[in-house]
Motif scaffolding. Structure first.
Motif, PDB file in Angstrom:
ATOM      1  N   ALA A  80       0.779  -1.333   0.072  1.00 43.03           N
ATOM      2  CA  ALA A  80      -0.100  -0.009  -0.059  1.00 43.03           C
ATOM      3  C   ALA A  80       0.952   1.272   0.001  1.00 43.03           C
ATOM      4  N   ASN A  82       0.205   5.311   0.497  1.00 46.57           N
ATOM      5  CA  ASN A  82      -0.713   6.407   1.090  1.00 46.57           C
ATOM      6  C   ASN A  82      -0.179   7.981   0.614  1.00 46.57           C
ATOM      7  N   SER A  83      -0.504   8.485  -0.424  1.00 46.65           N
ATOM      8  CA  SER A  83       0.270   9.721  -0.853  1.00 46.65           C
ATOM      9  C   SER A  83      -0.042  11.034   0.124  1.00 46.65           C
ATOM     10  N   THR A  87       3.439   7.454   3.151  1.00 45.59           N
ATOM     11  CA  THR A  87       3.678   6.226   3.625  1.00 45.59           C
ATOM     12  C   THR A  87       3.848   5.136   2.504  1.00 45.59           C
ATOM     13  N   THR A 106       6.047  -0.454   7.526  1.00 42.12           N
ATOM     14  CA  THR A 106       5.227   0.920   6.811  1.00 42.12           C
ATOM     15  C   THR A 106       6.264   1.910   7.209  1.00 42.12           C
TER      16      THR A 106
END
Length: 152
Positions: A80, A82-83, A87, A106
């Motif tokens: 994943a 997350n802009s 992250t 992460t």
């Protein structure tokens, strides 16, 4: 040759231009991929250079090299990105001696001096030694069985 970061494109089109400085990473995920590839080719100078200023001061190329002794990285999955939070959650697979392992993290990135930089990360509890069966799908997502792919 397919890129070390398992992006399904060639190293010379994917991570090599970022590692050599021909271009900058466009996103935290792209920087994460290039850092993984740099570990694969033992480019510890690049790894140090891509830490945030705050973290870089406490590290040396020798520190990074020492932590990598005996480890061969072979697959990366970006789980994943997350802009909004800068992250990237990833799973990186490695061999250490006869054992197989996973680093599930992460990572937090910062944008400094017009460049993405790795700041720090939280390692998930499922990190460590794992068992990948010979007939299991390869973690590199090639579509091959592990025994016919990265286990070689």
């Amino acid at each position: 040759m397919r890129c070390y970061c398992c992006s399904q494109i060639s190293f010379i089109e994917c991570c090599e231009p970022i590692i050599t400085g021909a271009r900058e990473a466009d996103s935290p995920a792209q920087l994460m991929r290039s850092r993984f590839s740099a570990y694969c080719i033992s480019d510890y100078q690049y790894i140090i250079a891509t830490y945030s200023k705050a973290q870089r001061q406490a590290l040396s190329e020798q520190d990074i090299q020492s932590s990598a002794v005996g480890i061969k990285w072979f697959a990366l999955n970006v789980n994943a990105a997350n802009s909004a939070l800068n992250t990237v959650e990833f799973s990186a697979y490695y061999f250490e001696g006869n054992n197989t392992g996973i680093l599930h993290e992460t990572s937090q990135f910062v944008f400094e001096d017009s460049k993405w930089r790795y700041h720090d990360g939280v390692i998930h509890t499922d990190s460590g030694s794992i068992k990948i069966g010979r007939n299991d799908p390869c973690p590199c997502q090639s579509g091959k069985k592990f025994k016919h792919c990265c286990a070689r």
